[in-house]
Enzyme design. Structure first.
Site, mmCIF file in Angstrom:
data_model
loop_
_atom_site.group_PDB
_atom_site.id
_atom_site.type_symbol
_atom_site.label_atom_id
_atom_site.label_comp_id
_atom_site.label_asym_id
_atom_site.label_seq_id
_atom_site.Cartn_x
_atom_site.Cartn_y
_atom_site.Cartn_z
ATOM 1 N N LYS A 87 0.614 -1.198 -0.025
ATOM 2 C CA LYS A 87 -0.024 -0.087 -0.031
ATOM 3 C C LYS A 87 1.053 1.169 -0.138
ATOM 4 O O LYS A 87 1.822 1.456 0.977
ATOM 5 C CB LYS A 87 -0.961 -0.002 1.227
ATOM 6 C CG LYS A 87 -2.030 0.664 1.099
ATOM 7 C CD LYS A 87 -3.186 0.567 2.329
ATOM 8 C CE LYS A 87 -4.364 1.392 2.519
ATOM 9 N NZ LYS A 87 -4.977 1.020 3.470
HETATM 10 O O1 G3P Z 1 -8.511 1.883 4.338
HETATM 11 C C1 G3P Z 1 -8.629 3.363 5.017
HETATM 12 C C2 G3P Z 1 -9.486 3.627 5.848
HETATM 13 O O2 G3P Z 1 -9.075 2.709 7.094
HETATM 14 C C3 G3P Z 1 -9.623 5.024 6.609
HETATM 15 O O3 G3P Z 1 -10.669 4.803 7.223
HETATM 16 O O4 G3P Z 1 -12.590 5.648 8.752
HETATM 17 O O5 G3P Z 1 -10.237 6.326 9.210
HETATM 18 O O6 G3P Z 1 -11.518 7.356 7.420
HETATM 19 P P1 G3P Z 1 -11.123 6.180 8.416
#
Ligand code: G3P
Length: 217
Positions: A87
């Site tokens: 990633k």
């Molecule tokens: O895969 C990316 C994700 O984990 C981000 O999620 O909820 O932190 O915006 P969030």
């Protein structure tokens, strides 16, 4: 649409995997830190443990910000298991790394995508996946799902193989919206995935059937 779980929590990964609907796992540095993992050795062992649990693509994020160090990290991550997807953030250095890894057939997931232009660059560099962050766009009064639709249109118009991996998914409704918008993959925490099965009429119907079945056994 493929389902990935967006967590580094081994019990959540196991629970989703046991449902039989899990195709892969995504992690990020914040999710790894949330599990209390510290130090490179522990990080590598944790990725190996995830690879043992799930037979599918496992995204492991590089931590460096220059292409030289990112590449070294990517090589180490790719050594852990054949299912590791490296990633890489959408930066100029990240783009060079994606190009390099794609030429060596190492799978990549280009992360922190907030515009169709960023997704287009990542696809041109040969990314296996692009990860548009829906929830974080919604957080700033934009519409994350519109970005997925926009990227879908571009990738279909120019026949890019790069898969749209919808990320930063916060709700069960997000997941079905991603399916309608043509995402190839959605990655979400356990709760929104399990939430898809819930409906009060299903619960009520089960209670009625249970009550009426008393004299049938
Ligand atoms: O895969 C990316 C994700 O984990 C981000 O999620 O909820 O932190 O915006 P969030």
């Amino acid at each position: 649409m493929k389902f990935f779980i967006d967590t580094a929590n081994l019990s959540h990964i196991k629970e989703a995997n046991d449902l039989g609907i899990l195709d892969g796992v995504t992690t990020n540095p914040s999710l790894m830190a949330r599990e209390g993992i510290q130090g490179k050795k522990a990080v590598m062992e944790h990725y190996a443990a995830i690879c043992e649990l799930v037979n599918g693509p496992i995204s492991a994020e590089v931590l460096s910000d220059n292409s030289h160090d990112m590449l070294l990290e990517a090589e180490e991550l790719a050594e852990i298991h054949e299912n590791i997807v490296v990633k890489v953030p959408i930066t100029l250095d990240g783009l060079k790394v994606i190009k390099n890894l794609s030429e060596r057939r190492i799978a990549t997931n280009c992360t922190l995508i907030f515009t169709a232009g960023q997704a287009l660059l990542a696809a041109k560099a040969g990314a296996t996946y692009v990860s548009p962050f829906l929830g974080r766009l919604d957080d700033v009064s934009a519409q994350g799902i519109v970005l997925v639709e926009h990227i879908r249109h571009i990738f279909d118009s120019y026949l890019y193989d790069t898969q749209i991996l919808a990320a930063s998914v916060r709700s069960s409704a997000h997941i079905t919206q991603c399916a309608s918008a043509g995402a190839d993959v959605v990655t979400a925490p356990l709760e929104p995935i399990i939430g898809l099965i819930k409906h009060p009429l299903t619960t009520q119907g089960l209670e009625i059937f249970k009550k009426d079945s008393v004299h049938l056994k």
